[in-house]
Design an enzyme around this catalytic site. Structure first.
Site, PDB file in Angstrom:
ATOM      1  N   SER A 145       0.665  -1.410   0.057  1.00  0.00           N
ATOM      2  CA  SER A 145       0.061   0.078   0.177  1.00  0.00           C
ATOM      3  C   SER A 145       0.874   1.227   0.080  1.00  0.00           C
ATOM      4  O   SER A 145       1.799   1.377  -0.840  1.00  0.00           O
ATOM      5  CB  SER A 145      -0.952  -0.050   1.103  1.00  0.00           C
ATOM      6  OG  SER A 145      -2.000   0.905   1.005  1.00  0.00           O
ATOM      7  N   GLU A 249      -1.884  -2.285  -8.157  1.00  0.00           N
ATOM      8  CA  GLU A 249      -2.994  -2.570  -7.481  1.00  0.00           C
ATOM      9  C   GLU A 249      -3.794  -1.351  -6.765  1.00  0.00           C
ATOM     10  O   GLU A 249      -2.930  -0.350  -6.676  1.00  0.00           O
ATOM     11  CB  GLU A 249      -2.789  -3.661  -6.281  1.00  0.00           C
ATOM     12  CG  GLU A 249      -1.736  -3.324  -5.340  1.00  0.00           C
ATOM     13  CD  GLU A 249      -2.267  -2.436  -4.079  1.00  0.00           C
ATOM     14  OE1 GLU A 249      -3.557  -2.684  -3.816  1.00  0.00           O
ATOM     15  OE2 GLU A 249      -1.775  -1.573  -3.510  1.00  0.00           O
ATOM     16  N   HIS A 320      -5.293  -5.018  -1.723  1.00  0.00           N
ATOM     17  CA  HIS A 320      -5.739  -5.136  -0.439  1.00  0.00           C
ATOM     18  C   HIS A 320      -6.728  -6.418  -0.361  1.00  0.00           C
ATOM     19  O   HIS A 320      -8.043  -6.033  -0.122  1.00  0.00           O
ATOM     20  CB  HIS A 320      -6.634  -3.624  -0.207  1.00  0.00           C
ATOM     21  CG  HIS A 320      -5.546  -2.703  -0.370  1.00  0.00           C
ATOM     22  ND1 HIS A 320      -4.645  -2.166  -1.262  1.00  0.00           N
ATOM     23  CD2 HIS A 320      -5.112  -1.725   0.884  1.00  0.00           C
ATOM     24  CE1 HIS A 320      -3.850  -1.049  -0.704  1.00  0.00           C
ATOM     25  NE2 HIS A 320      -4.099  -0.745   0.544  1.00  0.00           N
TER      26      HIS A 320
END
Length: 350
Positions: A145, A249, A320
């Site tokens: 992330s 992502e 995630h």
């Protein structure tokens, strides 16, 4: 997207801050094909540092649980001084968070560094990192992330492999652990494939691969969170993507924002340089407005990826989601866009 899935093949089945001087000269890893150094593999009993480069975790129960999780891996957690601190939505001031990371790379007893969580803020500490010390002490940096900012900066300025995988506070499902352990403890070169769905339906939606351009391609793996990656455009903390396999992502982004960010990568010249593209999971990536008349995520991806003329697919277990694989950033890999696989071609650790 959050449904239980079978195991895959893993070998085991501040404008002000950014205006600061960049510091002493460094040997930047500017070429995608340049060999990356290998940090030492993890061994049972190793001490690992716990840092918070971005968001904060100030609940004592949560921090205790995180230490227990690391201990369950057979590792000894060493918590950085500013973990548990709070400065707005950050885990302490920028220099404090940077000091924690610098200290872990200077500490000879620490064998690897886990980010406790993501959030936002890793990019803010990049000007304050001691790159000479980090380069001299290659250790695995682990997280995903917002930690993408560190992965990219390390690839550009430190020149050794890092791990885009669960943070210390992640769920660490059996799947994620079984993907992580062979990679970083055993120096294996796993094959990651599409997940099999476990839904009660005739045809599974989970684990589907959408191929935008078939074929195989090899290169070193670079990427991470799309939002964080595009925020580094135009800075000295983004490595060269020449011949790279770009993996991306995201989460909680509407289709038009994914479109906007891919457009930025295209206009900035990143997309035309890559040898292949892997789009992992985009969790809750759907706009709140009416669905009619708009593009779906797959349509947006097709518009951007198909014209590149390189192998590209969507659906890898990256992002995630509870069950995620660990991607060795900077390590050479081969993708098969039709099969939806990522084969690691060299050990990520020494």
């Amino acid at each position: 997207m959050h449904s239980r899935r079978d195991a895959i093949h893993t070998g085991l089945g501040l404008a002000a801050a950014l205006a600061l001087p960049l510091g002493p000269a460094f040997a930047q890893s500017s070429r995608s094909g340049a060999a990356m150094r290998k940090p030492a593999r993890l061994r049972q009993g190793d001490t690992v540092g716990l840092v918070e480069p971005a968001g904060f975790t100030d609940d004592t129960f949560d921090l205790a649980l995180i230490r227990q999780t690391v201990a369950a891996m057979g590792l000894v957690p060493k918590v950085a001084p500013h973990v548990g601190s709070r400065f707005g939505y950050l885990a302490g001031k920028d220099r404090e968070r940077a000091e924690d990371l610098n200290a872990m790379y200077a500490d000879k007893d620490v064998r690897a560094v886990f980010a406790i969580r993501g959030g936002w803020g890793s990019a803010r500490i990049l000007p304050y990192l001691d790159w000479a010390t980090i380069r001299a002490n290659p250790k695995l940096l682990i997280g995903f992330s917002d930690i993408t900012a560190l992965h990219m900066a390390f690839a550009a300025r430190a020149g050794f492999t890092t791990i885009h995988g669960p943070t210390a506070a992640s769920a660490w499902t059996e799947f994620s652990w079984n993907a992580f352990r062979p990679l970083v403890f055993d120096a294996q070169t796993p094959l990651y494939g599409p997940l099999k769905g476990s839904e009660d339906r005739l045809v599974q939606r989970g684990g589907q691969v959408r191929t935008f351009r078939p074929g195989k391609a090899s290169g070193r793996l670079l990427g991470g969170n799309l939002t964080v990656l595009t925020a580094l455009m135009g800075t000295p903390y983004l490595p060269s993507f020449d011949g790279a396999i770009l993996f991306i992502e995201d989460t909680n982004e509407a289709e038009y924002r994914i479109d906007r960010m891919l457009t930025q990568l295209a206009l900035g010249g990143v997309l035309r340089r890559v040898a292949g593209v892997v789009f992992g999971q985009c969790t809750d990536c759907r706009g709140n407005g009416p669905s009619f008349g708009g593009f779906t995520l797959s349509e947006v991806l097709k518009q951007h990826l198909e014209p590149l003329g390189v192998p590209a697919f969507q659906g890898a277990p990256i992002g995630h989601v509870p069950n995620q694989v660990s991607i060795p950033v900077g390590t050479r890999a081969e993708i098969d866009a039709e099969a939806g696989t990522i084969r690691i071609l060299e050990p990520a650790v020494a």
